[in-house]
Design an enzyme around this catalytic site. Structure first.
Site, PDB file in Angstrom:
ATOM      1  N   TYR A  47      35.252  47.284  15.246  1.00  0.00           N
ATOM      2  CA  TYR A  47      36.509  47.705  14.604  1.00  0.00           C
ATOM      3  C   TYR A  47      36.307  47.997  13.120  1.00  0.00           C
ATOM      4  O   TYR A  47      37.122  48.679  12.498  1.00  0.00           O
ATOM      5  CB  TYR A  47      37.600  46.636  14.736  1.00  0.00           C
ATOM      6  CG  TYR A  47      38.082  46.345  16.132  1.00  0.00           C
ATOM      7  CD1 TYR A  47      37.645  47.075  17.238  1.00  0.00           C
ATOM      8  CD2 TYR A  47      38.991  45.311  16.358  1.00  0.00           C
ATOM      9  CE1 TYR A  47      38.085  46.777  18.512  1.00  0.00           C
ATOM     10  CE2 TYR A  47      39.443  45.013  17.629  1.00  0.00           C
ATOM     11  CZ  TYR A  47      38.986  45.740  18.712  1.00  0.00           C
ATOM     12  OH  TYR A  47      39.432  45.425  19.968  1.00  0.00           O
ATOM     13  N   HIS A 105      31.594  42.792  24.120  1.00  0.00           N
ATOM     14  CA  HIS A 105      32.661  43.802  24.046  1.00  0.00           C
ATOM     15  C   HIS A 105      32.693  44.769  25.235  1.00  0.00           C
ATOM     16  O   HIS A 105      33.756  45.080  25.779  1.00  0.00           O
ATOM     17  CB  HIS A 105      32.526  44.586  22.733  1.00  0.00           C
ATOM     18  CG  HIS A 105      33.809  45.214  22.284  1.00  0.00           C
ATOM     19  ND1 HIS A 105      34.092  45.452  20.963  1.00  0.00           N
ATOM     20  CD2 HIS A 105      34.891  45.652  22.970  1.00  0.00           C
ATOM     21  CE1 HIS A 105      35.301  46.012  20.868  1.00  0.00           C
ATOM     22  NE2 HIS A 105      35.790  46.142  22.066  1.00  0.00           N
TER      23      HIS A 105
END
Length: 275
Positions: A47, A105
């Site tokens: 992110y 992830h």
């Protein structure tokens, strides 16, 4: 509401997501969230906002012991010699000596790093005290089976997956829940698409609630954790109220019938063969 206690430390049912929020935007969102009473924050290495999340937390004055912080390891860092150093880097950005939950992830592209290797490295990070719990994101049933074989189901806190009324992912949910692995729903509002659904709208009207509150309440009532994000303080405050909303069995059934297998996140080269 169903909650699975993992090592007597349940994953909070309601948190604040930070996907796609950058710079001052994410600082303001997290600060507003913490000010309103959010205590669970979800971020990820990819992110690019861990440092800003850390800054917002530090400036909020909320004690670290009162927070539940999640981050996710990016695919570049799955190898045994890279995972722990990358997590230490994340901790430095987040200004903490540990996170509460660390997730893989996405599956390793092309299975470049075997599941057993990165789950073993994640377990090592936990043993070192860098994270209290571990889990994964975007795993199908076959990958969850590999992860369980590597570290055991009791060690796995959650599988964080795209899940909303239009994509209810029942096979993955059933498998995870059969092993007491909590489901965390991301994109619970389907990028806002479900907020205009007439079925959701009618339920919202019946309760004097917002469509977002209805959808978040639906997910939590099924036992899932949710991590909605917003850049607007009013929406952050409104979303919190979903925790006080209880839907009827008939309303839950109406939302169950909305499933149409509509997947919004399916990045080429990262996605597994979805169940």
């Amino acid at each position: 509401m169903t909650t699975n206690n993992i090592n007597n430390a349940p994953i909070p049912a309601f948190g604040l997501g930070t996907f796609r929020l950058q710079g001052q935007v994410v600082i303001d969102s997290v600060k507003n969230g913490l000010d309103l009473g959010y205590r669970t924050i979800d971020t990820a290495q990819i992110y690019g906002n861990e440092a800003e999340v850390g800054q917002a937390i530090a400036e909020s004055g909320v004690a670290r012991n009162d927070l539940f912080i999640t981050t996710k390891i990016w695919t570049d860092h799955y190898a045994k010699d890279k995972l722990v150093p990358s997590l230490k880097d994340s901790l430095a950005k987040l200004r903490t000596d540990h996170v509460d939950l660390t997730l893989i992830h996405w599956p390793s592209p092309g299975n470049a790093v075997p599941v057993a290797e990165f789950m073993g490295a994640l377990a090592e990070a936990k043993a070192l005290g860098l994270t209290k719990q571990i889990g994964m994101s975007n795993f199908n049933i076959a990958l969850m089976q590999e992860a369980i074989a590597a570290v055991g189901a009791p060690a796995i806190a959650t599988n964080q997956i795209e899940l909303h009324p239009y994509l209810q992912n029942r096979k993955v949910v059933a498998f995870a829940q059969s092993h007491n692995i909590r489901i965390t729903s991301y994109m619970t509002l389907a990028h806002g698409k479900v907020l205009n659904d007439p079925v959701i709208g009618a339920i919202a009207t019946a309760h004097g609630a917002t469509p977002a509150q209805v959808v978040l309440a639906w997910a939590m009532q099924l036992g899932y954790a949710v991590i909605p994000s917003s850049t607007k303080r009013a929406n952050l405050e409104s979303n919190l109220k979903a925790q006080q909303l209880t839907l009827t069995e008939a309303e839950m059934a109406q939302i169950a019938a909305l499933d149409r297998g509509e997947r919004l996140t399916d990045p080429q080269g990262l996605s597994p063969a979805w169940d």
